[in-house]
Motif scaffolding. Structure first.
Motif, PDB file in Angstrom:
ATOM      1  N   MET A 107      20.553  10.453  13.897  1.00 12.77           N
ATOM      2  CA  MET A 107      19.233  10.620  13.301  1.00 12.77           C
ATOM      3  C   MET A 107      18.185  10.914  14.368  1.00 12.77           C
ATOM      4  N   LEU A 108      18.294  10.190  15.505  1.00 10.58           N
ATOM      5  CA  LEU A 108      17.330  10.412  16.580  1.00 10.58           C
ATOM      6  C   LEU A 108      17.499  11.799  17.200  1.00 10.58           C
ATOM      7  N   ASP A 109      18.767  12.213  17.385  1.00 13.79           N
ATOM      8  CA  ASP A 109      19.012  13.554  17.925  1.00 13.79           C
ATOM      9  C   ASP A 109      18.473  14.620  16.980  1.00 13.79           C
ATOM     10  N   GLU A 110      18.740  14.429  15.688  1.00 10.43           N
ATOM     11  CA  GLU A 110      18.268  15.410  14.706  1.00 10.43           C
ATOM     12  C   GLU A 110      16.750  15.451  14.675  1.00 10.43           C
ATOM     13  N   TYR A 111      16.136  14.277  14.778  1.00  9.82           N
ATOM     14  CA  TYR A 111      14.678  14.252  14.789  1.00  9.82           C
ATOM     15  C   TYR A 111      14.127  14.976  16.009  1.00  9.82           C
ATOM     16  N   GLU A 150       7.516  22.118  16.853  1.00 13.65           N
ATOM     17  CA  GLU A 150       6.570  22.509  17.888  1.00 13.65           C
ATOM     18  C   GLU A 150       6.629  24.021  18.139  1.00 13.65           C
ATOM     19  N   GLU A 151       7.866  24.555  18.145  1.00 13.65           N
ATOM     20  CA  GLU A 151       8.001  26.007  18.321  1.00 13.65           C
ATOM     21  C   GLU A 151       7.331  26.762  17.167  1.00 13.65           C
ATOM     22  N   GLU A 152       7.502  26.231  15.944  1.00 13.30           N
ATOM     23  CA  GLU A 152       6.895  26.866  14.775  1.00 13.30           C
ATOM     24  C   GLU A 152       5.372  26.823  14.873  1.00 13.30           C
ATOM     25  N   LYS A 153       4.841  25.684  15.335  1.00 12.66           N
ATOM     26  CA  LYS A 153       3.397  25.588  15.503  1.00 12.66           C
ATOM     27  C   LYS A 153       2.900  26.584  16.547  1.00 12.66           C
ATOM     28  N   ALA A 157       7.012  17.999   8.642  1.00 13.94           N
ATOM     29  CA  ALA A 157       5.730  17.895   7.935  1.00 13.94           C
ATOM     30  C   ALA A 157       5.340  19.197   7.279  1.00 13.94           C
ATOM     31  N   ILE A 158       5.617  20.355   7.905  1.00 13.21           N
ATOM     32  CA  ILE A 158       5.233  21.673   7.358  1.00 13.21           C
ATOM     33  C   ILE A 158       6.476  22.542   7.317  1.00 13.21           C
ATOM     34  N   GLY A 159       6.896  23.001   6.152  1.00 10.78           N
ATOM     35  CA  GLY A 159       8.055  23.885   6.036  1.00 10.78           C
ATOM     36  C   GLY A 159       7.734  25.259   6.582  1.00 10.78           C
ATOM     37  N   LYS A 160       8.773  25.968   6.968  1.00  9.08           N
ATOM     38  CA  LYS A 160       8.560  27.298   7.551  1.00  9.08           C
ATOM     39  C   LYS A 160       7.953  28.250   6.543  1.00  9.08           C
ATOM     40  N   GLU A 161       8.436  28.244   5.306  1.00  8.64           N
ATOM     41  CA  GLU A 161       7.904  29.144   4.290  1.00  8.64           C
ATOM     42  C   GLU A 161       6.423  28.879   4.057  1.00  8.64           C
TER      43      GLU A 161
END
Length: 588
Positions: free
Chosen positions: A466-470, A478-481, A568-572
């Motif tokens: 879970m921690l790795d996935e998070y 962050e990359e998406e932002k 928190a924010i989906g890509k779409e």
């Protein structure tokens, strides 16, 4: 007639000469011849010589007796002086002067006085030696009660005061030893009395088995102080103390069993009060138990009967008690976020009870052991779980902050806006701590797994996965932002160029109405976050290098997909948001 007259004449003064003259006259009258006269005179002289010789011999013998008596007196005087060993106030003649009888008369008073002193000194020695022998006999245990030792033999050759002082010193030492021994005996007797009172035993029979003189009816000075008596008393005290310790341990075990049974079956306080005399010593030490009869055998037997009765009653309530224990176990595991098959466990318990192949006490003890192990495991997981809770709370605040930042009306003067602003400030501080918190949590989780040789599971999901996935999803977010910010700058640059070409700004597209973000309850994210329980979506594909869990609890190398509440924010949503002409709201 002449002879008669001569005798009458000479009767006034009779001597050897007168008698010889009278004999001459008789011989003259008779006409005795000279030869006969000479013979008779010679015979008279011989008889007189014999008489004198006998008298001299008698006188010599008498003198020898007196001389021996004088010598004996002097020897006795010297012996007495040597035996008494010191100068006395008796007048001792210093020089041998005068006749033998005078010398004897001079020595006689000194001998008489020294003889009296000797007799007194012998009595003193006999008295001291008698006391010494009496005490020695009492210490050795050779004397019976009231028995007296025989008259001691006094060495009359040494009656000095120095010797007497030695005997007195020895007597004082023995008297002190006797006093010390008597105190020990009395202390032992008092201890035995107290122990017998606590244990409910007969003190008289117990103490008289050691020695008959230890009874209270016998005077203190008549009690036995021998080594054998002290040894027996010490062994008796040790045996009674051991018996007291064993009985207290037994009583405390019974009290603990009673308390457990009462708690299991919900016994009322009225019924429990009937055994307050048993449970009052449940936490007491051996020295603290002093109430008479508190460890009596009948009291212990009474407690044993009650425990046996409750055990039988417990058997009839076995299912209820076992299910209660199982519920307690499940609560512990639930609090530690450890998944177990509760239905299967309850079914197994019911099968065991119905089969009758297990003793109720054994089953309860086994479940108690399981509860104890569960508590230990939960304790070992406590620190990590606390950090997981902090992490989850920070994630919720992060999700709320994302929703808040997308709200264009967050700076409006609407009701509650200032509260949201304060919460946003606190949320940013908390969100900035998430990376360090995740790193710490990963390190502690790995250390835990190395120590226990198991994979740390959180509600059936490997925590490290879970921690790795998070971490991966956070990096992707962050990359998406960053990509959205780049698109925003490009879009603004195009708008600026168009405005410069046409010399007037194009009208902006009317904004769509935005929902005002207000304070939410814990765990309710605006982007559709599920509850606080962490779970992985196994239908999604994960990144390389993540973890999975095998049946035995070991961690594998397949990472499950991220839980929905971490994005928190989906890509779409982000693409559609940037494609509009609306400016992206900046952070406050």
């Amino acid at each position: 007639m002449a002879i008669t007259g001569c005798q009458n004449r000479l009767s006034g003064e009779t001597t050897c000469g007168s008698l010889l003259q009278q004999l001459q006259l008789i011989w003259d009258e008779v006409g005795e011849c000279e030869e006969e006269r000479d013979k008779m005179l010679l015979q008279l002289e011989q008889e007189c010589l014999d008489v004198y010789r006998r008298k001299v011999d008698q006188a010599s013998k008498s003198r020898a007796v007196l001389m021996q008596s004088l010598a004996d007196s002097k020897s006795e005087l010297a012996r007495l002086l040597s035996a008494l060993g010191e100068k006395t106030n008796v007048n001792i003649p210093e020089k041998s002067s005068g006749t033998i009888k005078e010398q004897l008369a001079a020595i006689a008073p000194a001998l008489e006085q020294l003889g009296k002193q000797k007799e007194e000194r012998i009595k003193e020695f006999a008295n001291v030696q008698l006391q010494i022998q009496q005490i020695c006999g009492e210490i050795a245990g050779n004397l019976k009660i009231g028995e007296q030792v025989g008259t001691p033999t006094v060495d009359e050759d040494d009656l000095s005061l120095k010797k007497l002082d030695e005997y007195h010193t020895k007597l004082q030492e023995l008297q002190k030893e006797k006093s010390d021994r008597l105190h020990k005996v009395l202390d032992f007797v008092s201890t035995v009395h107290d122990l017998c009172a606590v244990l409910g035993m007969d003190f008289y029979s117990t103490i008289t088995e050691v020695h008959p003189s230890l009874d209270d009816s016998v005077g203190v000075q008549s009690k036995s102080i021998s080594n054998d008596t002290l040894s027996k008393l010490a062994r008796t005290v040790v045996a009674l103390e051991e018996d007291k310790r064993m009985r207290l341990q037994k009583l405390q075990e019974l009290a603990a069993q009673l308390s457990d049974l009462w708690n299991l079956m919900g016994t009322s306080s009225e019924e429990r009060s009937l055994f307050d005399h048993v449970t009052c010593n449940m936490a007491a030490t051996v020295d603290e138990v002093t109430v008479p009869g508190s460890l009596a055998l009948d009291l212990i037997e009474q407690a044993e009967v009650e425990v046996e009765r409750l055990d039988q009653l417990k058997f009839s309530k076995m299912k209820e008690i076992a299910l209660k224990k199982q519920s307690e176990l499940e609560e512990i595991y639930a609090g530690a976020h450890i998944e177990i098959d509760s239905v299967a466990a309850q079914e197994k318990i019911m099968v065991l009870i119905d089969s009758g192949n297990v003793e109720p006490s054994e089953l309860i003890a086994d479940m108690d052991n399981q509860i104890l192990k569960a508590k230990e495991e939960a304790l070992s997981r406590k620190e990590i779980l606390e950090k997981v809770e902090r992490w989850m709370s920070a994630c919720e605040e992060e999700s709320w902050l994302e929703d808040y930042n997308r709200d264009e009306n967050r700076y409006s003067s609407s009701r509650g806006a200032h509260l949201n602003l304060k919460r946003a400030e606190k949320a940013r501080i908390l969100v900035n701590k998430i990376p360090a918190l995740v790193d710490t949590l990963v390190a502690k989780t790995r250390a835990w797994e190395e120590d226990h040789g198991l994979c740390f599971m959180y509600d059936g999901v490997p925590l490290l996965a879970m921690l790795d996935e998070y971490t991966v999803l956070r990096h992707e977010r962050e990359e998406e932002k960053r990509r959205l910010r780049d698109q925003k700058r490009l879009h603004e640059q195009l708008n600026t160029e168009q405005e410069s070409i046409f010399a007037k700004p194009s009208p902006n597209r009317p904004l769509a109405p935005k929902k005002v973000v207000g304070p939410r309850a814990n765990g309710a994210a605006s982007n559709g976050t599920p509850g606080r329980r962490l779970s992985l979506n196994t239908n999604q594909s994960g990144s390389n290098g993540a973890r999975s869990t095998s049946k035995d609890g070991k961690c594998g190398n397949t990472r499950p997909a991220a839980p929905a509440n971490f994005v928190a924010i989906g890509k779409e949503d982000a693409v559609s948001y940037v494609s509009s002409n609306d400016p992206v709201p900046a952070s406050p």
